[in-house]
Scaffold this active site. Structure first.
Site, PDB file in Angstrom:
ATOM      1  N   GLY A  44       0.758  -1.246   0.000  1.00  0.00           N
ATOM      2  CA  GLY A  44       0.000   0.000   0.000  1.00  0.00           C
ATOM      3  C   GLY A  44       0.785   1.289   0.000  1.00  0.00           C
ATOM      4  N   ASP A 100       0.959   3.285   4.487  1.00  0.00           N
ATOM      5  CA  ASP A 100      -0.127   3.964   3.772  1.00  0.00           C
ATOM      6  C   ASP A 100      -1.185   4.470   4.753  1.00  0.00           C
ATOM      7  OD1 ASP A 100      -0.950   1.388   4.471  1.00  0.00           O
ATOM      8  OD2 ASP A 100      -1.822   0.918   2.527  1.00  0.00           O
ATOM      9  N   ASP A 103      -4.744   1.896  10.743  1.00  0.00           N
ATOM     10  CA  ASP A 103      -6.151   1.555  10.931  1.00  0.00           C
ATOM     11  C   ASP A 103      -6.293   0.944  12.324  1.00  0.00           C
ATOM     12  OD1 ASP A 103      -8.825   1.036  10.307  1.00  0.00           O
ATOM     13  OD2 ASP A 103      -8.377  -0.829   9.268  1.00  0.00           O
TER      14      ASP A 103
HETATM   15  P1  IMP Z   1      -3.962  -2.051  10.409  1.00  0.00           P
HETATM   16  O1  IMP Z   1      -3.048  -3.189  10.718  1.00  0.00           O
HETATM   17  O2  IMP Z   1      -5.397  -2.385  10.713  1.00  0.00           O
HETATM   18  O3  IMP Z   1      -3.542  -0.729  10.995  1.00  0.00           O
HETATM   19  O4  IMP Z   1      -4.035  -1.891   8.865  1.00  0.00           O
HETATM   20  C1  IMP Z   1      -2.982  -1.577   8.129  1.00  0.00           C
HETATM   21  C2  IMP Z   1      -3.158  -2.049   6.706  1.00  0.00           C
HETATM   22  O5  IMP Z   1      -4.507  -2.378   6.376  1.00  0.00           O
HETATM   23  C3  IMP Z   1      -2.792  -0.905   5.822  1.00  0.00           C
HETATM   24  O6  IMP Z   1      -1.412  -0.886   5.583  1.00  0.00           O
HETATM   25  C4  IMP Z   1      -3.635  -1.151   4.589  1.00  0.00           C
HETATM   26  O7  IMP Z   1      -2.929  -1.972   3.704  1.00  0.00           O
HETATM   27  C5  IMP Z   1      -4.871  -1.863   5.111  1.00  0.00           C
HETATM   28  N1  IMP Z   1      -5.989  -0.918   5.268  1.00  0.00           N
HETATM   29  C6  IMP Z   1      -6.467  -0.395   6.413  1.00  0.00           C
HETATM   30  N2  IMP Z   1      -7.494   0.452   6.165  1.00  0.00           N
HETATM   31  C7  IMP Z   1      -7.639   0.472   4.820  1.00  0.00           C
HETATM   32  C8  IMP Z   1      -8.531   1.182   3.927  1.00  0.00           C
HETATM   33  O8  IMP Z   1      -9.392   1.990   4.307  1.00  0.00           O
HETATM   34  N3  IMP Z   1      -8.363   0.915   2.612  1.00  0.00           N
HETATM   35  C9  IMP Z   1      -7.424   0.065   2.118  1.00  0.00           C
HETATM   36  N4  IMP Z   1      -6.578  -0.601   2.907  1.00  0.00           N
HETATM   37  C10 IMP Z   1      -6.689  -0.403   4.252  1.00  0.00           C
END
Ligand code: IMP
Length: 175
Positions: A44, A100, A103
């Site tokens: 991403g 990127d 979340d």
């Molecule tokens: P986390 O581990 O939940 O913080 O998510 C991180 C990864 O999830 C990011 O590097 C993205 O690749 C993916 N991700 C989280 N939210 C989104 C979104 O809204 N759109 C696309 N990819 C997302």
């Protein structure tokens, strides 16, 4: 603007201005260091990283780490898998991790744990987007491009089941 089921959340021009600001801020903070090791989180962050490094004025080495947790789902699976080359240069280096989006925070937490194991001289995180209301674990970035609500976004490197990474702007998917 609404195009083929997408609604623009952050236009390309606004991203370019913010990425230039981030580059200037990071360069100011790191002025004088011999070398910065930029770690781009695949897939991403590839477009963000390509644009950001061209706005840095400190000498850089660029490394990549692949993280996957999503599969084709739009919510985190909670399990983060990492994949990177074993010959990367992190020990004793000033490291900037480029993400990127923050979340749930699980991915960045897992990568930081991995990087700390390689004894960097310093470790900073720069995320283009931050969804603070979606956190499952405490996580934050020293540098953030845009704080956004808890909505699923695509474009500028971010995908939905592999699609839309090539869009020059960040958009939400219409229901
Ligand atoms: P986390 O581990 O939940 O913080 O998510 C991180 C990864 O999830 C990011 O590097 C993205 O690749 C993916 N991700 C989280 N939210 C989104 C979104 O809204 N759109 C696309 N990819 C997302």
């Amino acid at each position: 603007m609404t195009t083929e089921g997408l609604t623009t959340l952050i236009p390309a021009e606004k991203i370019a201005v913010r990425v230039a600001e981030l580059g200037a801020e990071i360069s100011r903070d790191l002025v004088g260091i011999v070398e910065l090791t930029v770690v781009c989180v695949l897939k991403g962050a590839f477009i963000f990283a390509a644009d950001l490094v061209r706005n840095l004025t400190v000498p850089c080495r660029i490394e990549f780490i692949r993280a996957s947790s999503y599969g084709t789902h739009r919510s985190s699976s909670g399990r983060v898998m990492l994949d990177h080359h074993h010959d990367w240069h992190v020990e004793g280096k000033h490291v900037l991790l480029l993400e990127d989006i923050l979340d749930t925070g699980l991915t960045v937490t897992r990568i930081l744990e991995e990087l700390r194991g390689h004894n960097p001289a310093s470790l900073r995180v720069c995320a283009l987007l931050d969804k603070p209301s979606a956190r499952a674990t405490p996580a934050s970035a020293e540098y953030t491009g845009f704080t956004i609500p808890d909505v699923f976004v695509v474009g500028y490197g971010l995908d939905a089941a592999g699609r839309y990474r090539e869009l020059p702007y960040v958009a939400t998917l219409n229901a």
